[in-house]
Design an enzyme around this catalytic site. Structure first.
Site, PDB file in Angstrom:
ATOM      1  N   HIS A   1     -14.093 -13.836  -9.399  1.00  0.00           N
ATOM      2  CA  HIS A   1     -12.975 -13.001  -8.940  1.00  0.00           C
ATOM      3  C   HIS A   1     -12.801 -11.835  -9.908  1.00  0.00           C
ATOM      4  CE1 HIS A   1     -10.186 -14.568 -11.950  1.00  0.00           C
ATOM      5  NE2 HIS A   1     -10.487 -15.809 -11.586  1.00  0.00           N
TER       6      HIS A   1
ATOM      7  N   HIS B   1      -3.330 -24.865 -16.656  1.00  0.00           N
ATOM      8  CA  HIS B   1      -3.513 -25.182 -15.229  1.00  0.00           C
ATOM      9  C   HIS B   1      -2.329 -25.925 -14.622  1.00  0.00           C
ATOM     10  CE1 HIS B   1      -7.679 -24.554 -16.695  1.00  0.00           C
ATOM     11  NE2 HIS B   1      -7.762 -23.907 -15.562  1.00  0.00           N
TER      12      HIS B   1
ATOM     13  N   LYS C   1      -8.482 -18.580  -9.853  1.00  0.00           N
ATOM     14  CA  LYS C   1      -8.928 -19.231  -8.625  1.00  0.00           C
ATOM     15  C   LYS C   1      -8.011 -20.412  -8.294  1.00  0.00           C
ATOM     16  CE  LYS C   1     -11.735 -18.965  -5.321  1.00  0.00           C
ATOM     17  NZ  LYS C   1     -12.031 -17.738  -4.580  1.00  0.00           N
TER      18      LYS C   1
ATOM     19  N   CYS D   1      -9.901 -27.270 -18.111  1.00  0.00           N
ATOM     20  CA  CYS D   1     -10.222 -26.512 -19.323  1.00  0.00           C
ATOM     21  C   CYS D   1     -11.420 -27.119 -20.038  1.00  0.00           C
ATOM     22  CB  CYS D   1      -9.094 -26.569 -20.342  1.00  0.00           C
ATOM     23  SG  CYS D   1      -7.575 -25.795 -19.879  1.00  0.00           S
TER      24      CYS D   1
ATOM     25  N   CYS E   1      -1.123 -29.704 -18.319  1.00  0.00           N
ATOM     26  CA  CYS E   1      -1.886 -28.667 -19.004  1.00  0.00           C
ATOM     27  C   CYS E   1      -1.101 -27.359 -19.056  1.00  0.00           C
ATOM     28  CB  CYS E   1      -3.213 -28.433 -18.249  1.00  0.00           C
ATOM     29  SG  CYS E   1      -4.083 -26.971 -18.833  1.00  0.00           S
TER      30      CYS E   1
ATOM     31  N   LYS F   1      -0.982 -15.075 -13.910  1.00  0.00           N
ATOM     32  CA  LYS F   1      -2.399 -14.910 -14.201  1.00  0.00           C
ATOM     33  C   LYS F   1      -3.193 -15.045 -12.902  1.00  0.00           C
ATOM     34  CE  LYS F   1      -6.413 -16.743 -16.538  1.00  0.00           C
ATOM     35  NZ  LYS F   1      -7.138 -17.953 -16.932  1.00  0.00           N
TER      36      LYS F   1
ATOM     37  N   HIS G   1     -13.143 -12.170 -13.774  1.00  0.00           N
ATOM     38  CA  HIS G   1     -14.503 -12.234 -14.316  1.00  0.00           C
ATOM     39  C   HIS G   1     -15.145 -10.852 -14.316  1.00  0.00           C
ATOM     40  CE1 HIS G   1     -13.951 -16.333 -12.341  1.00  0.00           C
ATOM     41  NE2 HIS G   1     -13.969 -16.595 -13.631  1.00  0.00           N
TER      42      HIS G   1
ATOM     43  N   CYS H   1      -7.758 -32.027 -20.543  1.00  0.00           N
ATOM     44  CA  CYS H   1      -7.667 -31.320 -19.262  1.00  0.00           C
ATOM     45  C   CYS H   1      -9.073 -31.123 -18.710  1.00  0.00           C
ATOM     46  CB  CYS H   1      -6.986 -29.961 -19.407  1.00  0.00           C
ATOM     47  SG  CYS H   1      -7.096 -28.995 -17.860  1.00  0.00           S
TER      48      CYS H   1
HETATM   49  O1  ME8 Z   1     -13.634 -20.292 -19.665  1.00  0.00           O
HETATM   50  N1  ME8 Z   1      -7.654 -11.858 -16.406  1.00  0.00           N
HETATM   51  O2  ME8 Z   1     -15.103 -19.802 -17.957  1.00  0.00           O
HETATM   52  P1  ME8 Z   1     -14.134 -19.182 -16.845  1.00  0.00           P
HETATM   53  C1  ME8 Z   1      -8.573 -11.466 -17.289  1.00  0.00           C
HETATM   54  N2  ME8 Z   1     -16.985 -21.208 -19.104  1.00  0.00           N
HETATM   55  N3  ME8 Z   1      -9.737 -12.113 -17.504  1.00  0.00           N
HETATM   56  C2  ME8 Z   1      -9.984 -13.206 -16.780  1.00  0.00           C
HETATM   57  C3  ME8 Z   1      -9.070 -13.672 -15.818  1.00  0.00           C
HETATM   58  C4  ME8 Z   1      -7.843 -12.943 -15.647  1.00  0.00           C
HETATM   59  N4  ME8 Z   1      -6.922 -13.287 -14.760  1.00  0.00           N
HETATM   60  N5  ME8 Z   1      -9.588 -14.775 -15.248  1.00  0.00           N
HETATM   61  C5  ME8 Z   1     -10.801 -14.984 -15.827  1.00  0.00           C
HETATM   62  C6  ME8 Z   1     -14.742 -20.329 -19.172  1.00  0.00           C
HETATM   63  N6  ME8 Z   1     -11.047 -14.033 -16.748  1.00  0.00           N
HETATM   64  C7  ME8 Z   1     -15.912 -20.873 -19.964  1.00  0.00           C
HETATM   65  C8  ME8 Z   1     -16.325 -19.843 -20.993  1.00  0.00           C
HETATM   66  S1  ME8 Z   1     -17.906 -18.976 -22.977  1.00  0.00           S
HETATM   67  C9  ME8 Z   1     -18.949 -19.677 -24.090  1.00  0.00           C
HETATM   68  C10 ME8 Z   1     -17.469 -20.263 -21.889  1.00  0.00           C
HETATM   69  C11 ME8 Z   1     -12.275 -13.906 -17.561  1.00  0.00           C
HETATM   70  O3  ME8 Z   1     -14.950 -19.116 -15.615  1.00  0.00           O
HETATM   71  C12 ME8 Z   1     -11.988 -13.845 -19.054  1.00  0.00           C
HETATM   72  O4  ME8 Z   1     -13.087 -13.279 -19.706  1.00  0.00           O
HETATM   73  O5  ME8 Z   1     -12.851 -19.895 -16.809  1.00  0.00           O
HETATM   74  C13 ME8 Z   1     -11.890 -15.318 -19.392  1.00  0.00           C
HETATM   75  O6  ME8 Z   1     -12.025 -15.567 -20.782  1.00  0.00           O
HETATM   76  C14 ME8 Z   1     -13.065 -15.854 -18.602  1.00  0.00           C
HETATM   77  O7  ME8 Z   1     -13.059 -15.063 -17.382  1.00  0.00           O
HETATM   78  C15 ME8 Z   1     -12.943 -17.340 -18.290  1.00  0.00           C
HETATM   79  O8  ME8 Z   1     -13.937 -17.685 -17.350  1.00  0.00           O
HETATM   80 MG    MG Z   2     -10.939 -20.660 -16.842  1.00  0.00          MG
END
Ligand code: ME8
Ligand code: MG
Length: 503
Positions: free
Chosen positions: A17, A146, A297, A128, A143, A294, A20, A125
């Site tokens: 989304h 979440h 998804k 997370c 959490c 925030k 990301h 969690c």
């Molecule tokens: O945490 N606003 O993956 P994830 C801004 N796999 N950035 C956002 C956002 C929002 N509302 N939502 C997501 C994970 N992001 C782990 C990470 S790294 C070694 C492992 C972005 O799919 C932002 O960069 O939950 C956040 O840190 C990341 O997506 C989390 O992606």
């Molecule tokens: Mg996440």
């Protein structure tokens, strides 16, 4: 100089989304900007495919975690392409090369004496994939991120001696006050460390979907250690037959504030435990919000970047996100806000200015930018701009860089209003003055075009082609660096009005 920039690797438990897309675009802006400065750049993004978040989501859909990973990794790859990302590699933690490299690094951590077997008990969690302390959980054992109910976990795990790195981490923060930016995130990470670090689970015995622990194959590594290591392992196999580690390590990491703890404490400690250099720096941005919440998804309040891009193009989205929300802070986004900036800033302030300049040079000067002395007011207006943009980008302050550029777009609009070249064109004795004004406009647009290339890669390039400008490097982003004489190219409308189908 080598410049290695990364995004988080995204969980394949859900589809991409705007959140990301945001981090991926930010990293791409930095990568493109550094390439313009002649740096040797490596830009990495990818997907996080192991562990509980993915296992649970796959179970819900009645497929295997691998199937879910294969399906959604493609979507994240498409998302990167769709937003115009120029990543040099796309890592998947299910890559066998990554998994083998994780085993190698963590075996080293074990051999160095930083692993022991123990009993874990605590709140966990599954979304997370994070163990929560009593202090951070919400009422009803939920959490804080979440808001779902936490699970009381009890299992025999191998632990990583995070506590052994208390002093070295404090020293790292003391020695390098810009190691984590912005300052408020540095403070947050440091105060977490100063509360006293406790050892963390390195492995899970109850989970099968992960990287097998070499010294005890009944365990897999806890997903966060597997995931964090992507930044390091990717360099060893991204280019077949070549190991890029020495050339590019250490990295600059871009992350959202949700994953600060892992990156600012576990990660440097783990690297120290494996005798690997810690990252060059970490830049932490805020949340994109929808209706003050925030965007996520699990909350279901997401803007689909694919839809926006289909209608307005990737550049408009790239621009909007860094204009609307000061990079580093939280900020609200909306489709109304997006359309407003598209019209008032991209279409009017930049698009019209380009059109006007292009058509006046065509009409009054046969499509050749006149050679003339630079107008003094523009010379001083643009003075120091490229340096300011570079300095802001060095601090990862993308929104400040964009603001500095946009200030000049506005100055050029004022300049054309004040000078009224269409009036000068009617007066033959003002020919010299008209030359100056047209040169000033074309030159100002050229400089802003070069500086905007990292943010609006496609449109800024089209603008430069229309101005007959060939150079793209930062060095030529100085007012007066081109002395006129360029023959204009074609200019289609940069930001056309969009007729939306009624919903
Ligand atoms: O945490 N606003 O993956 P994830 C801004 N796999 N950035 C956002 C956002 C929002 N509302 N939502 C997501 C994970 N992001 C782990 C990470 S790294 C070694 C492992 C972005 O799919 C932002 O960069 O939950 C956040 O840190 C990341 O997506 C989390 O992606
Ligand atoms: Mg996440």
């Amino acid at each position: 100089m080598a410049y290695y920039v990364t995004t988080p690797i995204y969980y394949v438990n859900a589809q991409p989304h705007l959140g990301h897309a945001y981090t991926t675009i930010a990293a791409d802006i930095l990568a493109r900007h550094m390439r313009q400065r002649g740096e040797e750049v490596f830009f990495l993004t990818g997907t996080d495919e192991h562990g509980e978040p993915v296992t649970v989501a796959a179970e819900r859909e009645g497929i295997t975690p691998r199937e879910l990973g294969d399906r959604n990794a493609v979507r994240f790859r498409d998302m990167a392409e769709k937003v115009g990302a120029t990543n040099d590699f796309f890592i998947r933690t299910s890559d066998p090369e990554h998994m083998a490299a994780v085993q190698k690094v963590l075996q080293k951590v074990y051999d160095n004496g930083y692993v022991y077997k123990g009993q874990y008990e605590g709140w966990y969690c599954p979304r997370c994939a994070d163990f929560k302390t009593e202090q951070e959980i919400l009422e009803g054992n939920r959490c804080p991120i979440h808001e779902i109910e936490l699970i009381w976990e009890q299992e025999e795990n191998y632990f990583f001696k995070l506590s052994a790195f208390q002093e070295r981490l404090e020293q790292l923060y003391a020695d390098r006050p810009e190691w984590v930016r912005p300052q408020n995130r540095y403070n947050e990470a440091l105060s977490f460390i100063k509360q006293g670090l406790i050892d963390v689970s390195l492995t899970r015995a109850t989970l099968r979907w992960g990287v097998e622990v070499p010294w005890d194959p009944s365990h897999v590594f806890y997903v966060w250690f597997d995931a964090l290591l992507n930044y390091y392992t990717a360099l060893s196999y991204a280019r077949p037959g070549e190991d890029l580690t020495d050339r590019f390590w250490p990295a600059v990491h871009l992350i959202g504030k949700d994953i600060l703890k892992f990156h600012a404490t576990y990660w440097p400690a783990l690297l120290m435990a494996a005798d690997i250099e810690v990252p060059k720096g970490e830049y932490v941005h805020g949340y994109l919000l929808m209706n003050d919440q925030k965007m996520s998804k699990s909350l279901g309040n997401v803007i689909d970047p694919f839809e926006v891009i289909d209608v307005f193009g990737a550049d408009a989205l790239r621009f909007y996100l860094f204009r609307e929300v000061a990079f580093g802070q939280d900020g609200s986004v909306s489709t109304e806000g997006f359309e407003q900036r598209y019209t008032s800033e991209l279409a009017n302030e930049l698009g019209n200015l380009a059109n006007r300049t292009h058509s006046m040079v065509s009409k009054y000067r046969d499509g050749v930018v006149p050679q003339a002395d630079p107008p003094a007011e523009l010379t001083s207006e643009f003075d120091g701009l490229a340096e300011d943009v570079c300095a802001a980008m060095d601090r990862t302050e993308i929104s400040s860089a964009l603001e500095a550029i946009w200030k000049r777009v506005r100055a050029l609009n004022r300049f054309v209003q004040e000078q009224e070249p269409w009036k000068l064109a009617k007066d033959e004795s003002a020919a010299g003055q008209l030359d100056q004004v047209l040169y000033g406009l074309a030159e100002g647009l050229r400089v802003t075009g070069v500086l905007l290339l990292s943010i609006l890669p496609e449109k800024a390039d089209r603008l430069l082609v229309a101005l007959g400008a060939e150079e793209r490097s930062i060095e030529c982003a100085h007012f007066g660096a081109a002395s006129g004489g360029a023959t204009l190219g074609e200019l289609e409308q940069l930001f056309p009005r969009v007729e939306r189908e009624p919903a």
